[in-house]
Design a protein around this motif. Structure first.
Motif, PDB file in Angstrom:
ATOM      1  N   GLU A  80     -31.413 -47.872  -1.630  1.00 11.66           N
ATOM      2  CA  GLU A  80     -30.773 -49.173  -1.456  1.00 11.66           C
ATOM      3  C   GLU A  80     -30.287 -49.733  -2.790  1.00 11.66           C
ATOM      4  OE1 GLU A  80     -31.810 -53.664   0.266  1.00 11.66           O
ATOM      5  OE2 GLU A  80     -33.209 -51.996   0.578  1.00 11.66           O
ATOM      6  N   VAL A  81     -31.111 -49.597  -3.837  1.00 15.12           N
ATOM      7  CA  VAL A  81     -30.711 -50.111  -5.147  1.00 15.12           C
ATOM      8  C   VAL A  81     -29.500 -49.351  -5.683  1.00 15.12           C
ATOM      9  CG1 VAL A  81     -31.423 -50.425  -7.550  1.00 15.12           C
ATOM     10  CG2 VAL A  81     -33.032 -50.927  -5.709  1.00 15.12           C
ATOM     11  N   VAL A  82     -29.513 -48.031  -5.551  1.00 19.38           N
ATOM     12  CA  VAL A  82     -28.381 -47.228  -6.012  1.00 19.38           C
ATOM     13  C   VAL A  82     -27.125 -47.571  -5.226  1.00 19.38           C
ATOM     14  CG1 VAL A  82     -27.443 -44.884  -6.151  1.00 19.38           C
ATOM     15  CG2 VAL A  82     -29.784 -45.345  -6.912  1.00 19.38           C
ATOM     16  N   SER A  83     -27.266 -47.781  -3.914  1.00 19.39           N
ATOM     17  CA  SER A  83     -26.113 -48.160  -3.083  1.00 19.39           C
ATOM     18  C   SER A  83     -25.545 -49.503  -3.517  1.00 19.39           C
ATOM     19  CB  SER A  83     -26.521 -48.213  -1.607  1.00 19.39           C
ATOM     20  OG  SER A  83     -26.899 -46.935  -1.141  1.00 19.39           O
ATOM     21  N   ASN A  84     -26.426 -50.444  -3.820  1.00 26.59           N
ATOM     22  CA  ASN A  84     -25.979 -51.762  -4.268  1.00 26.59           C
ATOM     23  C   ASN A  84     -25.253 -51.691  -5.616  1.00 26.59           C
ATOM     24  OD1 ASN A  84     -27.021 -52.991  -1.995  1.00 26.59           O
ATOM     25  ND2 ASN A  84     -28.954 -53.566  -2.974  1.00 26.59           N
ATOM     26  N   TYR A  85     -25.561 -50.680  -6.398  1.00 24.78           N
ATOM     27  CA  TYR A  85     -24.885 -50.474  -7.675  1.00 24.78           C
ATOM     28  C   TYR A  85     -23.586 -49.684  -7.525  1.00 24.78           C
ATOM     29  CZ  TYR A  85     -28.602 -52.335 -10.718  1.00 24.78           C
ATOM     30  OH  TYR A  85     -29.491 -53.155 -11.383  1.00 24.78           O
ATOM     31  N   GLY A  86     -23.263 -49.283  -6.293  1.00 25.42           N
ATOM     32  CA  GLY A  86     -22.011 -48.572  -6.058  1.00 25.42           C
ATOM     33  C   GLY A  86     -22.140 -47.073  -5.959  1.00 25.42           C
ATOM     34  N   GLY A  87     -23.374 -46.573  -5.860  1.00 25.76           N
ATOM     35  CA  GLY A  87     -23.562 -45.135  -5.718  1.00 25.76           C
ATOM     36  C   GLY A  87     -23.500 -44.393  -7.041  1.00 25.76           C
ATOM     37  N   GLY A  88     -23.181 -43.089  -6.956  1.00 28.38           N
ATOM     38  CA  GLY A  88     -23.214 -42.223  -8.127  1.00 28.38           C
ATOM     39  C   GLY A  88     -21.980 -42.316  -8.991  1.00 28.38           C
ATOM     40  N   PRO A  89     -21.903 -41.432  -9.959  1.00 33.48           N
ATOM     41  CA  PRO A  89     -22.866 -40.381 -10.284  1.00 33.48           C
ATOM     42  C   PRO A  89     -24.197 -40.942 -10.794  1.00 33.48           C
ATOM     43  CG  PRO A  89     -20.712 -39.945 -11.297  1.00 33.48           C
ATOM     44  CD  PRO A  89     -20.700 -41.352 -10.822  1.00 33.48           C
TER      45      PRO A  89
END
Length: 240
Positions: A80-89
């Motif tokens: 969820e946190v990574v998704s909120n940051y816009g994903g990868g890389p």
């Protein structure tokens, strides 16, 4: 790496001692027995939950998000946190604790299948590690010690834990085991000293990171994200 040679060390140290108006002190040095040690009284006796509250308050001051979770829910929380940051890389350390906490499925299967690029630090690839960290949107590391008073995570670098993972990506996530949280730098310094005196290997580089990159050099106006991640999240894992 070549082993260097120290030139004129004794003369240099003799000159410093002479400038201080004394002879060289080469042995028998003892830590002073200070009558007052106020640093030991800060948050003395605070429980882990009380330290969490101090950390939460400090995170508000350093523009850092704090999320509580446990090992069972860590994969969902991290995703969820990574998704909120816009994903990868995404770039991360190579650390067995990721597997221990059940993150292999997320980081090695789910994210790649969803076209989220994940790079794990590989010391054999040299400069490629830095290139991957530079282009990453999210960097993920693990805190070895966490200072509640200042909201600081302490990172130990080694061949599998590159320093650039925490400061080259656009955003940064620190996984914090609740058991690592101590009142302040006093306890962290004491633990590092004990590691040294016990003969244990101490990291050649120890980083103290307090939230996202920021500076207030110009008229005390705070600017966030001037020379490192513009956003940071601490994910506290209840391991007690």
């Amino acid at each position: 790496m070549m082993t260097g040679t120290i030139q004129n060390r004794e003369a240099f140290l003799d000159q410093i001692a002479s400038s201080l108006g004394r002879g060289r002190l080469s042995k028998g040095v003892k830590v002073p027995a200070w009558k007052h040690r106020p640093q030991d009284q800060v948050l003395n006796g605070a429980t882990p939950d009380e330290l969490i509250e101090v950390l939460k308050t400090q995170c508000l001051k350093i523009h850092t998000s704090l999320v509580m979770t446990d090992s069972k829910n860590l994969p969902e929380t991290l995703n969820e946190v990574v998704s909120n940051y816009g994903g990868g890389p995404v770039v991360s350390w190579k650390d067995d604790r990721f597997s221990k906490w059940g993150l292999d499925s997320l980081m090695k299967k789910e994210w790649p299948s969803n076209n989220i690029e994940v790079y794990e630090w590989d010391h054999t690839k040299g400069e490629e590690n830095i290139r991957q960290a530079e282009k990453a949107n999210v960097g993920i590391t693990i805190s070895e010690m966490t200072l509640a008073e200042s909201g600081t995570v302490v990172l130990f670098s080694d061949k599998d834990k590159g320093r650039t993972v925490s400061f080259l990506p656009a955003t940064y996530i620190a996984l914090i085991p609740k058991s690592t949280i101590v009142p302040r730098i006093t306890q962290a310094a004491r633990e590092l000293r004990e590691l040294h005196h016990s003969g244990s290997q101490v990291a050649s580089c120890i980083n103290f990171i307090t939230g996202p990159s920021n500076s207030a050099d110009i008229e005390l106006n705070l600017v966030v994200g001037v020379h490192g991640p513009v956003k940071a999240t601490y994910i506290v894992i209840d391991d007690l």
